[in-house]
Write an enzyme that holds these catalytic residues in place. Structure first.
Site, PDB file in Angstrom:
ATOM      1  N   ARG A  26       0.745  -0.892  -0.115  1.00  0.00           N
ATOM      2  CA  ARG A  26       0.098   0.017  -0.246  1.00  0.00           C
ATOM      3  C   ARG A  26       0.874   1.302  -0.449  1.00  0.00           C
ATOM      4  O   ARG A  26       1.733   1.244   0.465  1.00  0.00           O
ATOM      5  CB  ARG A  26      -0.980   0.149   0.660  1.00  0.00           C
ATOM      6  CG  ARG A  26      -1.601  -1.082   1.148  1.00  0.00           C
ATOM      7  CD  ARG A  26      -2.857  -0.787   2.141  1.00  0.00           C
ATOM      8  NE  ARG A  26      -1.878  -1.458   3.741  1.00  0.00           N
ATOM      9  CZ  ARG A  26      -2.223  -1.875   4.555  1.00  0.00           C
ATOM     10  NH1 ARG A  26      -3.688  -1.176   5.219  1.00  0.00           N
ATOM     11  NH2 ARG A  26      -1.776  -2.117   5.913  1.00  0.00           N
ATOM     12  N   TYR A  85      -1.247   5.142  10.153  1.00  0.00           N
ATOM     13  CA  TYR A  85      -2.342   4.205  11.015  1.00  0.00           C
ATOM     14  C   TYR A  85      -1.036   3.477  12.312  1.00  0.00           C
ATOM     15  O   TYR A  85       0.409   3.625  11.707  1.00  0.00           O
ATOM     16  CB  TYR A  85      -1.806   2.837  11.665  1.00  0.00           C
ATOM     17  CG  TYR A  85      -3.266   2.273  10.074  1.00  0.00           C
ATOM     18  CD1 TYR A  85      -4.752   2.725  10.535  1.00  0.00           C
ATOM     19  CD2 TYR A  85      -3.588   2.087   8.390  1.00  0.00           C
ATOM     20  CE1 TYR A  85      -5.183   2.584  10.045  1.00  0.00           C
ATOM     21  CE2 TYR A  85      -4.236   2.461   7.977  1.00  0.00           C
ATOM     22  CZ  TYR A  85      -6.035   2.661   8.299  1.00  0.00           C
ATOM     23  OH  TYR A  85      -7.379   2.685   8.661  1.00  0.00           O
ATOM     24  N   GLU A 101      -6.420   5.284  13.817  1.00  0.00           N
ATOM     25  CA  GLU A 101      -7.199   4.136  14.085  1.00  0.00           C
ATOM     26  C   GLU A 101      -8.040   5.381  14.971  1.00  0.00           C
ATOM     27  O   GLU A 101      -8.904   4.725  16.105  1.00  0.00           O
ATOM     28  CB  GLU A 101      -6.208   3.228  14.330  1.00  0.00           C
ATOM     29  CG  GLU A 101      -5.568   2.790  15.796  1.00  0.00           C
ATOM     30  CD  GLU A 101      -3.897   3.452  15.258  1.00  0.00           C
ATOM     31  OE1 GLU A 101      -3.385   3.838  15.690  1.00  0.00           O
ATOM     32  OE2 GLU A 101      -4.154   4.008  13.969  1.00  0.00           O
ATOM     33  N   LYS A 132       2.090   2.502   7.809  1.00  0.00           N
ATOM     34  CA  LYS A 132       2.016   1.561   8.492  1.00  0.00           C
ATOM     35  C   LYS A 132       2.975   2.202   9.448  1.00  0.00           C
ATOM     36  O   LYS A 132       3.786   3.389   9.419  1.00  0.00           O
ATOM     37  CB  LYS A 132       2.198   0.400   8.363  1.00  0.00           C
ATOM     38  CG  LYS A 132       1.712  -0.580   8.113  1.00  0.00           C
ATOM     39  CD  LYS A 132       0.299  -1.410   8.403  1.00  0.00           C
ATOM     40  CE  LYS A 132       0.248  -1.612   9.088  1.00  0.00           C
ATOM     41  NZ  LYS A 132      -0.935  -1.783  10.639  1.00  0.00           N
ATOM     42  N   ASP A 149      -3.133  -6.420  15.172  1.00  0.00           N
ATOM     43  CA  ASP A 149      -2.236  -5.738  14.752  1.00  0.00           C
ATOM     44  C   ASP A 149      -2.719  -4.579  16.616  1.00  0.00           C
ATOM     45  O   ASP A 149      -1.846  -3.223  16.299  1.00  0.00           O
ATOM     46  CB  ASP A 149      -2.363  -4.455  14.013  1.00  0.00           C
ATOM     47  CG  ASP A 149      -4.160  -3.963  13.836  1.00  0.00           C
ATOM     48  OD1 ASP A 149      -4.875  -4.661  14.756  1.00  0.00           O
ATOM     49  OD2 ASP A 149      -3.719  -3.624  12.641  1.00  0.00           O
ATOM     50  N   HIS A 166      -0.832   2.520  16.123  1.00  0.00           N
ATOM     51  CA  HIS A 166      -1.688   0.990  17.078  1.00  0.00           C
ATOM     52  C   HIS A 166      -0.581   1.358  17.474  1.00  0.00           C
ATOM     53  O   HIS A 166      -0.202  -0.473  18.889  1.00  0.00           O
ATOM     54  CB  HIS A 166      -1.188  -0.281  16.882  1.00  0.00           C
ATOM     55  CG  HIS A 166      -2.582  -0.299  14.803  1.00  0.00           C
ATOM     56  ND1 HIS A 166      -3.739   0.014  16.183  1.00  0.00           N
ATOM     57  CD2 HIS A 166      -2.377   0.151  13.596  1.00  0.00           C
ATOM     58  CE1 HIS A 166      -4.808  -0.364  14.517  1.00  0.00           C
ATOM     59  NE2 HIS A 166      -3.524  -0.572  13.230  1.00  0.00           N
ATOM     60  N   LEU A 214     -12.734  -4.956  18.737  1.00  0.00           N
ATOM     61  CA  LEU A 214     -11.624  -3.767  18.520  1.00  0.00           C
ATOM     62  C   LEU A 214     -11.685  -2.871  19.921  1.00  0.00           C
ATOM     63  O   LEU A 214     -12.559  -2.713  20.265  1.00  0.00           O
ATOM     64  CB  LEU A 214     -11.816  -3.396  17.530  1.00  0.00           C
ATOM     65  CG  LEU A 214     -10.759  -1.426  17.179  1.00  0.00           C
ATOM     66  CD1 LEU A 214      -9.713  -1.585  16.925  1.00  0.00           C
ATOM     67  CD2 LEU A 214     -11.429  -0.407  16.249  1.00  0.00           C
ATOM     68  N   SER A 241     -22.886 -12.707  23.321  1.00  0.00           N
ATOM     69  CA  SER A 241     -20.763 -13.555  23.377  1.00  0.00           C
ATOM     70  C   SER A 241     -21.629 -13.377  24.865  1.00  0.00           C
ATOM     71  O   SER A 241     -21.517 -12.242  25.764  1.00  0.00           O
ATOM     72  CB  SER A 241     -20.459 -12.132  22.860  1.00  0.00           C
ATOM     73  OG  SER A 241     -19.063 -12.528  23.176  1.00  0.00           O
ATOM     74  N   VAL A 296      -1.480 -12.624   9.825  1.00  0.00           N
ATOM     75  CA  VAL A 296      -0.557 -11.144   9.547  1.00  0.00           C
ATOM     76  C   VAL A 296      -1.026  -9.508  10.076  1.00  0.00           C
ATOM     77  O   VAL A 296      -2.771  -9.173  10.779  1.00  0.00           O
ATOM     78  CB  VAL A 296      -1.355 -11.351   7.832  1.00  0.00           C
ATOM     79  CG1 VAL A 296      -0.425 -10.234   7.501  1.00  0.00           C
ATOM     80  CG2 VAL A 296      -0.038 -13.017   7.416  1.00  0.00           C
TER      81      VAL A 296
END
Length: 379
Positions: free
Chosen positions: A23, A101, A125, A82, A277, A103, A247, A227, A305
């Site tokens: 990307r 991003y 994010e 990233k 991630d 994280h 998340l 859940s 991944v």
């Protein structure tokens, strides 16, 4: 847009260096928007090649191609896909605005480097609207969710290490049972694709209103499940394919599936943890790469991944830019402080400023104290 000169006048677009990451953070159309706003764009040579965007396309849109990563990183603002890798830490500095991003809850060394170098870092994010939605994470979540089902189906095939189960079964033979934990953008897209492949799909979430909403859309093709620990234990034990899609914005993903639950799974079952991630929501998970994507533990194949949308970089690049470009333009034209004053969602995206962490969930996950970004930006 501002009537005068933009707050940031030069923008760098480096080539991504994470393993098999094709990307790029900006399309040629994005370049044209920055140029129209008075911002010069410098793109590292071949930065878009993995996404099937050639240097000539950027030049035609008004960008300048530069020969090295150092040249791209030398600009006032850098947009990436990233988080910075170790090799890029040397490019971080106090007069740099980085938009990508991050994280940070899952990558504490990145947080440490940003704080140490006093970089202003904005994370896609953690840009969050008043309704709780994450507009810059959504397009990648949608793509990652769809990929999760595709790769799960691939690894369920016996030559690829799985149980040898076809997602849609066959006449007279039951289909695969797919269990998706989390009914947000990732989980819903995973479940939707699995349903389209005619698997038996169970979609779990704690939010009953969300399940009611989705139940009206899917009309019985996917089973929604409230859940709780007991429900998760039963569903996990029966799953051919388990997709983790939990998340918490900015924070580390909570562990939902324990090691004992993984031990209870069928031999040759497949786990895809899209939350990796953010640290992963399955206890037995650790991050893998596109070049070495799976490992077996307790007889179960694990796929984790950390940049799943990087597998389809052309699609992902355009989907990402569609969402991020307005926020990137705002940061460049108005500057981080004014953009944050104008837009609370943008303010929540700011993770580090002048050696301080400024996003509460990310800071808490790393045992740090967050400060209000406007306090630091106004200093």
């Amino acid at each position: 847009m501002s009537n005068g000169a933009p707050a940031i006048q030069t923008l760098g677009v480096p080539k991504e260096i994470k393993t098999s990451e094709g990307r790029v953070a900006l399309t040629p159309d994005g370049v044209r928007e920055f140029e129209r706003a008075g911002v010069q764009v410098f793109v590292e040579t071949n930065a878009g090649l993995g996404a099937s965007i050639e240097d000539a396309h950027y030049v035609a849109a008004g960008a300048t191609i530069v020969p090295s990563a150092a040249d791209a990183w030398a600009q006032q603002m850098v947009v990436k896909v990233k988080e910075p890798k170790l090799e890029e830490f040397g490019f971080l500095r106090s007069d740099l605005t980085l938009f990508t991003y991050l994280h940070l809850a899952a990558y504490p060394k990145v947080a440490e480097a940003l704080v140490k170098n006093k970089t202003t870092a904005i994370a896609y994010e953690t840009v969050q609207l008043d309704d709780g939605s994450l507009p810059l994470l959504a397009p990648m979540s949608e793509i990652a969710g769809r990929i999760a089902t595709q790769v799960g189906a691939f690894y369920l095939q016996r030559p690829n290490g799985g149980r040898g189960v076809l997602m849609g079964g066959a006449p007279g033979v039951r289909p695969a049972k797919v269990v998706v934990i989390g009914a947000g953008n990732v989980g819903w897209n995973s479940a939707w694709i699995a349903g389209g492949m005619e698997a038996e799909v169970l979609l779990l979430d704690k939010n009953l209103d969300r399940l009611r909403f989705l139940d009206q859309i899917i009309r019985g093709r996917i089973t929604t499940v409230a859940s709780n620990r007991g429900a998760i234990e039963r569903c996990v034990a029966e799953a051919d394919l388990l997709i983790g899609a939990v998340l918490v914005a900015g924070a580390r993903a909570p562990i939902i599936v324990s090691q004992e639950m993984v031990r209870s799974m069928k031999r040759g079952a497949v786990i895809v943890d899209v939350a990796v991630d953010q640290g992963g929501c399955i206890e037995t998970i650790h991050e893998t790469t596109h070049t070495d994507p799976v490992y077996e533990l307790h007889g179960v194949l694990h796929y984790a991944v950390g940049n799943m949308p990087g597998a389809v970089p052309h699609t992902s690049t355009y989907a990402l830019t569609n969402a991020t470009l307005p926020y990137q333009i705002a940061a460049a034209v108005h500057g981080t402080r004014v953009a944050a004053e104008r837009d609370h969602a943008f303010k929540l995206g700011i993770n580090t400023v002048a050696g301080e962490m400024t996003n509460q969930p990310a800071a808490k996950a790393l045992g740090r104290t967050a400060v209000d970004p406007l306090t630091v930006l106004c200093a």
